[in-house]
Design an enzyme around this catalytic site. Structure first.
Site, PDB file in Angstrom:
ATOM      1  N   CYS A  59      53.840  -5.918 -37.249  1.00 37.25           N
ATOM      2  CA  CYS A  59      54.237  -5.698 -36.102  1.00 37.25           C
ATOM      3  C   CYS A  59      55.950  -5.892 -35.980  1.00 37.25           C
ATOM      4  O   CYS A  59      56.346  -4.923 -36.575  1.00 37.25           O
ATOM      5  CB  CYS A  59      53.656  -6.671 -34.957  1.00 37.25           C
ATOM      6  SG  CYS A  59      53.814  -6.190 -33.091  1.00 37.25           S
TER       7      CYS A  59
ATOM      8  N   HIS B 212      47.950  -5.301 -35.673  1.00 34.03           N
ATOM      9  CA  HIS B 212      47.670  -6.608 -36.117  1.00 34.03           C
ATOM     10  C   HIS B 212      46.353  -6.790 -37.055  1.00 34.03           C
ATOM     11  O   HIS B 212      45.253  -7.110 -36.545  1.00 34.03           O
ATOM     12  CB  HIS B 212      47.593  -7.444 -34.907  1.00 34.03           C
ATOM     13  CG  HIS B 212      48.804  -7.657 -34.165  1.00 34.03           C
ATOM     14  ND1 HIS B 212      49.985  -8.673 -35.040  1.00 34.03           N
ATOM     15  CD2 HIS B 212      49.652  -7.183 -33.200  1.00 34.03           C
ATOM     16  CE1 HIS B 212      50.899  -8.733 -33.994  1.00 34.03           C
ATOM     17  NE2 HIS B 212      50.783  -7.592 -33.117  1.00 34.03           N
TER      18      HIS B 212
ATOM     19  N   GLU C  47      45.437  -9.443 -38.648  1.00 30.91           N
ATOM     20  CA  GLU C  47      44.753 -10.463 -38.262  1.00 30.91           C
ATOM     21  C   GLU C  47      44.075 -10.386 -37.012  1.00 30.91           C
ATOM     22  O   GLU C  47      43.306 -11.697 -36.795  1.00 30.91           O
ATOM     23  CB  GLU C  47      45.935 -11.636 -38.348  1.00 30.91           C
ATOM     24  CG  GLU C  47      46.778 -11.735 -37.132  1.00 30.91           C
ATOM     25  CD  GLU C  47      48.127 -10.653 -37.012  1.00 30.91           C
ATOM     26  OE1 GLU C  47      48.090  -9.729 -37.614  1.00 30.91           O
ATOM     27  OE2 GLU C  47      48.821 -10.939 -36.117  1.00 30.91           O
TER      28      GLU C  47
END
Lengths: 251, 195
Positions: B77, B175, B177
Protein backbone atom coordinates in the site's frame (compact mmCIF):
# COMPACT_ATOMS: atom_id res chain seq x y z
CA UNK A 1 -14.58 -4.09 -10.84
CA UNK A 2 -14.94 -2.90 -7.27
CA UNK A 3 -17.45 -5.18 -5.57
CA UNK A 4 -20.28 -4.37 -3.17
CA UNK A 5 -19.49 -5.44 0.38
CA UNK A 6 -21.53 -7.60 2.75
CA UNK A 7 -20.73 -6.81 6.37
CA UNK A 8 -21.95 -8.87 9.34
CA UNK A 9 -22.02 -6.83 12.55
CA UNK A 10 -21.35 -8.30 16.00
CA UNK A 11 -22.46 -6.56 19.19
CA UNK A 12 -19.95 -7.09 22.00
CA UNK A 13 -20.41 -6.68 25.73
CA UNK A 14 -17.65 -7.49 28.21
CA UNK A 15 -15.78 -9.32 25.49
CA UNK A 16 -18.71 -11.57 24.48
CA UNK A 17 -21.27 -11.41 21.68
CA UNK A 18 -24.51 -10.03 23.03
CA UNK A 19 -27.20 -11.78 21.07
CA UNK A 20 -27.15 -15.52 21.29
CA UNK A 21 -26.44 -17.21 18.01
CA UNK A 22 -27.47 -20.62 16.84
CA UNK A 23 -24.40 -21.75 15.00
CA UNK A 24 -24.11 -25.35 16.06
CA UNK A 25 -20.64 -25.58 14.58
CA UNK A 26 -19.28 -23.08 17.08
CA UNK A 27 -17.66 -24.47 20.18
CA UNK A 28 -18.38 -21.22 21.96
CA UNK A 29 -21.34 -19.35 20.48
CA UNK A 30 -20.61 -16.31 22.61
CA UNK A 31 -17.06 -15.94 21.40
CA UNK A 32 -16.60 -13.04 18.99
CA UNK A 33 -13.38 -14.60 17.76
CA UNK A 34 -15.06 -17.89 16.80
CA UNK A 35 -17.95 -16.12 15.11
CA UNK A 36 -15.59 -13.77 13.26
CA UNK A 37 -13.63 -16.74 11.96
CA UNK A 38 -16.80 -18.46 10.78
CA UNK A 39 -18.06 -15.36 8.96
CA UNK A 40 -14.75 -14.74 7.23
CA UNK A 41 -14.62 -18.37 6.08
CA UNK A 42 -18.17 -18.07 4.73
CA UNK A 43 -17.26 -15.09 2.56
CA UNK A 44 -17.98 -11.95 4.60
CA UNK A 45 -16.19 -9.01 2.99
CA UNK A 46 -15.60 -7.16 6.23
CA UNK A 47 -16.76 -7.34 9.83
CA UNK A 48 -17.91 -4.69 12.27
CA UNK A 49 -17.61 -5.13 16.03
CA UNK A 50 -19.72 -2.78 18.07
CA UNK A 51 -18.77 -2.61 21.73
CA UNK A 52 -21.70 -1.72 23.92
CA UNK A 53 -19.68 -1.86 27.13
CA UNK A 54 -19.54 1.68 28.34
CA UNK A 55 -16.93 1.96 31.08
CA UNK A 56 -13.30 2.79 30.41
CA UNK A 57 -12.14 -0.08 32.58
CA UNK A 58 -13.77 -2.61 30.30
CA UNK A 59 -12.21 -0.88 27.31
CA UNK A 60 -8.97 -2.71 28.03
CA UNK A 61 -10.85 -5.96 27.51
CA UNK A 62 -11.85 -4.66 24.10
CA UNK A 63 -8.27 -3.94 23.06
CA UNK A 64 -7.15 -7.46 23.93
CA UNK A 65 -10.22 -8.88 22.16
CA UNK A 66 -9.35 -6.87 19.04
CA UNK A 67 -5.89 -8.38 19.12
CA UNK A 68 -7.32 -11.90 19.36
CA UNK A 69 -9.61 -11.20 16.40
CA UNK A 70 -6.78 -9.73 14.32
CA UNK A 71 -4.71 -12.86 14.89
CA UNK A 72 -7.42 -15.14 13.56
CA UNK A 73 -9.22 -13.45 10.67
CA UNK A 74 -7.77 -12.56 7.27
CA UNK A 75 -10.28 -9.89 6.19
CA UNK A 76 -10.62 -6.26 7.34
CA UNK A 77 -12.63 -5.28 10.38
CA UNK A 78 -13.95 -2.13 12.04
CA UNK A 79 -14.37 -1.56 15.75
CA UNK A 80 -16.83 0.93 17.22
CA UNK A 81 -18.66 1.88 20.38
CA UNK A 82 -17.76 4.58 22.87
CA UNK A 83 -14.72 5.88 21.01
CA UNK A 84 -14.04 9.44 22.08
CA UNK A 85 -10.40 10.38 21.63
CA UNK A 86 -7.15 9.86 19.74
CA UNK A 87 -5.80 7.47 22.42
CA UNK A 88 -8.80 5.12 22.09
CA UNK A 89 -8.27 4.89 18.35
CA UNK A 90 -4.52 4.47 18.62
CA UNK A 91 -4.90 1.51 20.98
CA UNK A 92 -7.46 -0.21 18.72
CA UNK A 93 -5.51 0.30 15.50
CA UNK A 94 -2.30 -0.85 17.14
CA UNK A 95 -4.08 -3.97 18.33
CA UNK A 96 -4.87 -4.78 14.69
CA UNK A 97 -8.22 -3.14 13.85
CA UNK A 98 -8.31 -1.74 10.32
CA UNK A 99 -10.86 0.99 10.96
CA UNK A 100 -12.78 2.52 13.83
CA UNK A 101 -16.30 3.86 13.77
CA UNK A 102 -17.22 6.95 15.75
CA UNK A 103 -20.71 8.14 16.53
CA UNK A 104 -21.91 10.13 19.59
CA UNK A 105 -18.54 11.69 20.41
CA UNK A 106 -18.31 13.14 16.90
CA UNK A 107 -21.82 14.60 17.12
CA UNK A 108 -20.94 16.51 20.29
CA UNK A 109 -17.41 17.43 19.19
CA UNK A 110 -17.16 17.29 15.38
CA UNK A 111 -13.47 18.32 15.45
CA UNK A 112 -12.79 14.77 16.65
CA UNK A 113 -13.20 13.64 13.02
CA UNK A 114 -10.51 16.09 11.85
CA UNK A 115 -8.18 15.03 14.64
CA UNK A 116 -8.55 11.33 13.93
CA UNK A 117 -8.36 11.68 10.15
CA UNK A 118 -5.29 13.89 10.46
CA UNK A 119 -3.55 11.45 12.73
CA UNK A 120 -4.53 8.09 11.25
CA UNK A 121 -5.76 8.89 7.73
CA UNK A 122 -9.31 9.22 6.37
CA UNK A 123 -9.40 5.59 5.27
CA UNK A 124 -9.69 4.23 8.80
CA UNK A 125 -12.36 6.62 10.13
CA UNK A 126 -15.95 5.47 9.67
CA UNK A 127 -18.59 7.99 10.74
CA UNK A 128 -21.58 6.03 12.06
CA UNK A 129 -24.86 7.94 11.98
CA UNK A 130 -28.10 6.72 13.58
CA UNK A 131 -31.05 8.67 12.23
CA UNK A 132 -34.80 8.54 12.62
CA UNK A 133 -37.46 10.06 10.35
CA UNK A 134 -39.32 12.57 12.52
CA UNK A 135 -41.80 15.17 11.19
CA UNK A 136 -40.50 14.91 7.66
CA UNK A 137 -36.81 15.16 8.63
CA UNK A 138 -34.05 12.62 9.16
CA UNK A 139 -32.89 13.53 12.66
CA UNK A 140 -29.58 12.30 14.06
CA UNK A 141 -29.67 10.39 17.35
CA UNK A 142 -26.84 9.50 19.73
CA UNK A 143 -26.23 7.05 22.57
CA UNK A 144 -27.40 4.03 20.65
CA UNK A 145 -30.49 5.82 19.34
CA UNK A 146 -31.72 6.98 22.74
CA UNK A 147 -30.98 10.68 22.48
CA UNK A 148 -32.34 13.04 19.84
CA UNK A 149 -30.09 15.82 18.57
CA UNK A 150 -30.58 18.91 16.43
CA UNK A 151 -28.45 17.53 13.63
CA UNK A 152 -29.93 16.40 10.32
CA UNK A 153 -28.67 13.29 8.52
CA UNK A 154 -27.67 14.68 5.12
CA UNK A 155 -25.93 17.83 6.33
CA UNK A 156 -24.16 15.91 9.09
CA UNK A 157 -22.95 13.26 6.64
CA UNK A 158 -21.63 16.01 4.35
CA UNK A 159 -19.93 17.73 7.24
CA UNK A 160 -18.39 14.41 8.29
CA UNK A 161 -17.03 13.90 4.79
CA UNK A 162 -15.59 17.42 4.75
CA UNK A 163 -13.94 16.88 8.13
CA UNK A 164 -12.21 13.73 6.92
CA UNK A 165 -14.43 10.68 7.48
CA UNK A 166 -13.51 7.89 5.05
CA UNK A 167 -16.92 6.18 5.03
CA UNK A 168 -20.45 6.77 6.32
CA UNK A 169 -22.30 3.97 8.13
CA UNK A 170 -25.95 5.01 8.15
CA UNK A 171 -28.38 3.13 10.37
CA UNK A 172 -32.02 3.92 9.62
CA UNK A 173 -33.75 3.67 13.01
CA UNK A 174 -37.09 3.45 11.20
CA UNK A 175 -35.94 0.11 9.81
CA UNK A 176 -33.59 -1.28 12.44
CA UNK A 177 -34.95 -4.56 13.79
CA UNK A 178 -38.02 -4.53 11.52
CA UNK A 179 -36.70 -6.92 8.86
CA UNK A 180 -38.75 -4.90 6.36
CA UNK A 181 -35.81 -4.09 4.13
CA UNK A 182 -33.23 -1.31 4.04
CA UNK A 183 -34.23 2.35 3.86
CA UNK A 184 -33.99 3.09 0.15
CA UNK A 185 -34.68 6.78 -0.27
CA UNK A 186 -32.28 8.21 2.31
CA UNK A 187 -29.54 5.76 1.30
CA UNK A 188 -29.97 6.82 -2.32
CA UNK A 189 -29.55 10.48 -1.43
CA UNK A 190 -26.45 9.71 0.63
CA UNK A 191 -24.89 7.53 -2.08
CA UNK A 192 -25.56 10.13 -4.76
CA UNK A 193 -24.43 13.21 -2.89
CA UNK A 194 -21.39 11.94 -0.98
CA UNK A 195 -17.97 11.35 -2.45
CA UNK A 196 -17.06 8.74 0.18
CA UNK A 197 -18.48 5.20 0.38
CA UNK A 198 -21.80 4.60 2.15
CA UNK A 199 -22.69 1.52 4.21
CA UNK A 200 -26.43 0.90 4.60
CA UNK A 201 -27.64 -0.58 7.88
CA UNK A 202 -30.97 -1.45 9.42
CA UNK A 203 -33.84 -3.55 8.14
CA UNK A 204 -32.27 -6.56 6.47
CA UNK A 205 -34.81 -9.39 6.56
CA UNK A 206 -34.27 -11.42 3.41
CA UNK A 207 -31.89 -11.75 0.49
CA UNK A 208 -34.02 -9.59 -1.81
CA UNK A 209 -33.58 -6.67 0.61
CA UNK A 210 -29.83 -6.70 -0.10
CA UNK A 211 -30.42 -6.87 -3.83
CA UNK A 212 -32.84 -3.92 -3.61
CA UNK A 213 -30.52 -1.68 -1.62
CA UNK A 214 -27.63 -2.26 -4.04
CA UNK A 215 -29.66 -1.95 -7.23
CA UNK A 216 -31.84 0.96 -6.16
CA UNK A 217 -29.57 3.20 -4.08
CA UNK A 218 -25.95 2.89 -5.18
CA UNK A 219 -24.61 2.27 -1.65
CA UNK A 220 -21.24 0.54 -1.47
CA UNK A 221 -21.92 -1.92 1.32
CA UNK A 222 -24.75 -3.39 3.38
CA UNK A 223 -24.52 -4.33 7.04
CA UNK A 224 -26.72 -6.69 9.03
CA UNK A 225 -26.59 -8.59 12.29
CA UNK A 226 -29.41 -10.89 13.32
CA UNK A 227 -30.21 -12.37 9.90
CA UNK A 228 -26.67 -13.72 9.83
CA UNK A 229 -26.45 -14.67 13.51
CA UNK A 230 -29.66 -16.67 13.33
CA UNK A 231 -28.76 -18.15 9.94
CA UNK A 232 -31.89 -16.73 8.34
CA UNK A 233 -29.55 -15.68 5.56
CA UNK A 234 -26.45 -17.65 4.66
CA UNK A 235 -23.60 -15.53 3.37
CA UNK A 236 -22.72 -17.88 0.52
CA UNK A 237 -26.29 -18.12 -0.77
CA UNK A 238 -26.75 -14.37 -0.45
CA UNK A 239 -23.64 -13.62 -2.47
CA UNK A 240 -24.63 -16.08 -5.20
CA UNK A 241 -28.06 -14.49 -5.44
CA UNK A 242 -26.63 -10.98 -5.65
CA UNK A 243 -24.24 -12.05 -8.38
CA UNK A 244 -27.13 -13.60 -10.28
CA UNK A 245 -28.97 -10.29 -9.97
CA UNK A 246 -26.09 -8.60 -11.78
CA UNK A 247 -24.43 -7.02 -8.76
CA UNK A 248 -20.61 -6.97 -8.60
CA UNK A 249 -19.82 -9.26 -5.70
CA UNK A 250 -16.80 -11.25 -4.51
CA UNK A 251 -17.54 -14.98 -4.54
CA UNK B 1 14.11 -17.43 7.81
CA UNK B 2 14.44 -13.96 9.28
CA UNK B 3 11.61 -11.69 8.13
CA UNK B 4 11.86 -8.03 9.06
CA UNK B 5 8.70 -5.90 9.08
CA UNK B 6 9.79 -2.29 8.90
CA UNK B 7 8.11 -0.19 11.58
CA UNK B 8 8.14 3.54 10.89
CA UNK B 9 4.98 4.48 12.73
CA UNK B 10 2.75 4.05 9.68
CA UNK B 11 0.11 1.57 10.80
CA UNK B 12 -0.75 -2.05 10.15
CA UNK B 13 2.52 -3.73 11.26
CA UNK B 14 0.59 -6.02 13.57
CA UNK B 15 -1.77 -7.10 10.79
CA UNK B 16 1.27 -8.15 8.74
CA UNK B 17 2.84 -9.89 11.72
CA UNK B 18 -0.37 -11.85 12.39
CA UNK B 19 -0.77 -12.75 8.71
CA UNK B 20 2.74 -14.23 8.71
CA UNK B 21 1.89 -16.21 11.86
CA UNK B 22 -1.22 -17.62 10.16
CA UNK B 23 0.90 -19.03 7.34
CA UNK B 24 3.50 -20.40 9.73
CA UNK B 25 6.22 -17.74 9.76
CA UNK B 26 7.53 -15.46 12.44
CA UNK B 27 8.16 -11.81 11.69
CA UNK B 28 10.29 -9.25 13.48
CA UNK B 29 8.85 -5.75 13.77
CA UNK B 30 11.76 -3.33 13.73
CA UNK B 31 13.14 0.04 12.67
CA UNK B 32 16.75 -0.92 13.39
CA UNK B 33 19.05 -0.81 10.38
CA UNK B 34 21.18 -3.65 11.78
CA UNK B 35 18.11 -5.93 11.99
CA UNK B 36 16.86 -4.97 8.54
CA UNK B 37 20.14 -5.58 6.70
CA UNK B 38 20.56 -9.02 8.26
CA UNK B 39 17.02 -10.19 7.40
CA UNK B 40 16.35 -12.71 4.61
CA UNK B 41 13.11 -11.04 3.54
CA UNK B 42 11.83 -7.57 4.24
CA UNK B 43 8.25 -6.32 4.36
CA UNK B 44 7.63 -2.60 4.17
CA UNK B 45 3.99 -1.91 5.07
CA UNK B 46 2.24 1.40 5.43
CA UNK B 47 -1.02 3.16 6.04
CA UNK B 48 -1.23 6.91 6.31
CA UNK B 49 -0.08 10.05 4.55
CA UNK B 50 2.86 9.98 2.12
CA UNK B 51 4.48 13.28 3.11
CA UNK B 52 4.73 12.58 6.83
CA UNK B 53 5.64 8.91 6.27
CA UNK B 54 8.53 9.94 3.99
CA UNK B 55 9.68 12.44 6.61
CA UNK B 56 9.84 9.67 9.23
CA UNK B 57 11.77 7.43 6.84
CA UNK B 58 14.32 10.21 6.30
CA UNK B 59 14.71 10.76 10.04
CA UNK B 60 15.40 7.05 10.49
CA UNK B 61 17.66 7.03 7.40
CA UNK B 62 15.54 4.25 5.97
CA UNK B 63 14.95 6.19 2.72
CA UNK B 64 18.58 5.63 1.70
CA UNK B 65 18.82 2.11 3.14
CA UNK B 66 15.81 0.52 1.42
CA UNK B 67 16.87 1.18 -2.23
CA UNK B 68 20.27 -0.43 -1.50
CA UNK B 69 18.86 -3.67 -0.06
CA UNK B 70 19.79 -6.84 -1.94
CA UNK B 71 17.19 -9.10 -0.31
CA UNK B 72 13.61 -9.40 -1.54
CA UNK B 73 11.57 -6.44 -0.32
CA UNK B 74 7.76 -6.26 -0.42
CA UNK B 75 6.14 -2.83 -0.07
CA UNK B 76 2.45 -2.82 0.81
CA UNK B 77 0.00 0.00 0.00
CA UNK B 78 1.64 3.26 1.11
CA UNK B 79 4.93 1.33 1.42
CA UNK B 80 4.77 0.53 -2.29
CA UNK B 81 3.82 4.09 -3.18
CA UNK B 82 6.84 5.46 -1.29
CA UNK B 83 9.08 3.16 -3.36
CA UNK B 84 7.91 5.00 -6.52
CA UNK B 85 9.25 8.26 -7.95
CA UNK B 86 6.82 10.87 -6.70
CA UNK B 87 3.52 11.23 -4.82
CA UNK B 88 0.96 13.97 -5.33
CA UNK B 89 0.00 13.31 -1.71
CA UNK B 90 2.06 15.78 0.31
CA UNK B 91 3.91 16.56 -2.96
CA UNK B 92 6.73 14.32 -1.89
CA UNK B 93 9.64 12.65 -3.67
CA UNK B 94 9.68 8.88 -3.21
CA UNK B 95 12.61 6.47 -3.15
CA UNK B 96 12.56 6.09 -6.94
CA UNK B 97 12.86 2.29 -7.02
CA UNK B 98 9.81 1.71 -9.24
CA UNK B 99 8.85 3.73 -12.30
CA UNK B 100 5.51 5.47 -11.70
CA UNK B 101 3.92 8.23 -9.69
CA UNK B 102 1.15 8.31 -7.08
CA UNK B 103 -1.83 10.37 -8.26
CA UNK B 104 -5.15 11.10 -6.61
CA UNK B 105 -8.21 9.35 -8.03
CA UNK B 106 -10.15 11.95 -10.05
CA UNK B 107 -13.76 13.05 -9.54
CA UNK B 108 -16.44 11.73 -9.61
CA UNK B 109 -14.93 8.48 -8.31
CA UNK B 110 -15.61 7.70 -4.67
CA UNK B 111 -12.53 8.13 -2.53
CA UNK B 112 -11.03 6.15 -0.89
CA UNK B 113 -11.15 3.21 -3.32
CA UNK B 114 -12.12 0.77 -0.59
CA UNK B 115 -13.14 -2.86 -0.83
CA UNK B 116 -12.48 -5.95 -2.89
CA UNK B 117 -11.40 -5.54 -6.50
CA UNK B 118 -9.96 -7.88 -9.12
CA UNK B 119 -6.29 -8.15 -10.01
CA UNK B 120 -5.38 -9.11 -13.57
CA UNK B 121 -2.51 -9.46 -16.07
CA UNK B 122 -0.59 -11.16 -13.28
CA UNK B 123 3.15 -11.53 -13.84
CA UNK B 124 6.12 -12.97 -11.90
CA UNK B 125 6.20 -15.68 -9.23
CA UNK B 126 4.65 -13.30 -6.71
CA UNK B 127 1.36 -14.45 -8.25
CA UNK B 128 2.23 -18.11 -8.58
CA UNK B 129 -0.90 -20.30 -8.13
CA UNK B 130 -3.12 -17.20 -8.10
CA UNK B 131 -5.84 -17.17 -10.79
CA UNK B 132 -6.42 -14.10 -12.97
CA UNK B 133 -9.22 -11.87 -11.66
CA UNK B 134 -8.74 -12.94 -8.05
CA UNK B 135 -9.89 -10.41 -5.47
CA UNK B 136 -7.63 -8.27 -3.33
CA UNK B 137 -8.66 -5.88 -0.57
CA UNK B 138 -7.80 -2.27 -1.36
CA UNK B 139 -8.06 0.91 0.65
CA UNK B 140 -6.32 3.95 -0.82
CA UNK B 141 -6.98 7.42 -2.25
CA UNK B 142 -3.89 7.67 -4.46
CA UNK B 143 -2.94 5.21 -7.19
CA UNK B 144 0.23 4.32 -9.06
CA UNK B 145 0.14 4.78 -12.82
CA UNK B 146 0.87 1.82 -15.10
CA UNK B 147 4.55 1.48 -15.95
CA UNK B 148 7.17 -1.01 -17.11
CA UNK B 149 7.28 -2.21 -13.48
CA UNK B 150 3.56 -3.12 -13.36
CA UNK B 151 3.04 -6.85 -12.64
CA UNK B 152 -0.71 -6.69 -11.87
CA UNK B 153 -3.40 -4.19 -12.65
CA UNK B 154 -6.84 -3.30 -11.30
CA UNK B 155 -9.65 -1.19 -12.76
CA UNK B 156 -11.32 1.63 -10.90
CA UNK B 157 -12.95 3.21 -13.94
CA UNK B 158 -9.43 3.01 -15.48
CA UNK B 159 -6.51 0.61 -14.94
CA UNK B 160 -3.80 1.33 -12.38
CA UNK B 161 -0.90 -0.66 -10.89
CA UNK B 162 -2.10 -3.26 -8.37
CA UNK B 163 1.44 -4.61 -8.00
CA UNK B 164 4.94 -3.63 -9.10
CA UNK B 165 8.30 -5.36 -9.39
CA UNK B 166 11.84 -4.40 -10.23
CA UNK B 167 14.85 -6.64 -9.52
CA UNK B 168 14.50 -7.74 -5.86
CA UNK B 169 11.79 -5.18 -5.10
CA UNK B 170 8.06 -5.94 -5.10
CA UNK B 171 5.03 -3.91 -4.17
CA UNK B 172 1.30 -4.56 -3.68
CA UNK B 173 -1.31 -1.81 -3.67
CA UNK B 174 -3.83 -4.20 -2.15
CA UNK B 175 -3.33 -5.59 1.33
CA UNK B 176 -2.21 -9.23 1.16
CA UNK B 177 -2.46 -9.39 4.96
CA UNK B 178 -6.21 -8.65 4.66
CA UNK B 179 -7.02 -10.33 1.35
CA UNK B 180 -8.24 -13.67 2.63
CA UNK B 181 -6.65 -16.86 1.22
CA UNK B 182 -5.42 -15.09 -1.94
CA UNK B 183 -3.48 -12.61 0.15
CA UNK B 184 -1.92 -15.37 2.20
CA UNK B 185 -0.81 -17.06 -1.03
CA UNK B 186 0.84 -13.81 -2.17
CA UNK B 187 2.75 -13.65 1.11
CA UNK B 188 3.78 -17.31 0.81
CA UNK B 189 4.95 -16.68 -2.75
CA UNK B 190 6.97 -13.68 -1.65
CA UNK B 191 8.68 -15.70 1.07
CA UNK B 192 9.50 -18.47 -1.42
CA UNK B 193 10.96 -16.17 -4.09
CA UNK B 194 14.49 -17.24 -5.01
CA UNK B 195 14.14 -20.70 -3.47
Amino acid sequence: MLTKRIIPCLDIKDGRTVKGTNFVSLKDAGSPVELARLYSEQGADELVFLDITATSDKRKTLVSLVESIARVINIPFTVGGGIGCVEDVKALLEAGADKVSINSAAVYRPELINELAGKFGNQCIVLAIDANFVNGRWKVYTHGGRKETEKELFSWAKEGQKRGAGEILFTAMTRDGTKNGFELEANKILAQTLRIPVIASGGAGNMQNFSDVFLQTGVDAALAASVFHYKEIKLKELKLKLKKDGIAIRI
Amino acid sequence: MKIAIIDYGAGNVKSVLFALERIGYKGLVTDKISEIITADKIIFPGVGEAGSAMKTLREKELDTLIPKLKQDVLGICLGMQLMCEYSEEGKTEGMGIFTGNARQFPKPLKIPHVGWNQIRHLKTNLFSKIPEESYGYFVHSFYITLSDCTIAQTDYSFPFSAALAKDNFYGCQFHPEKSSGIGEQVLRNFLKLGN
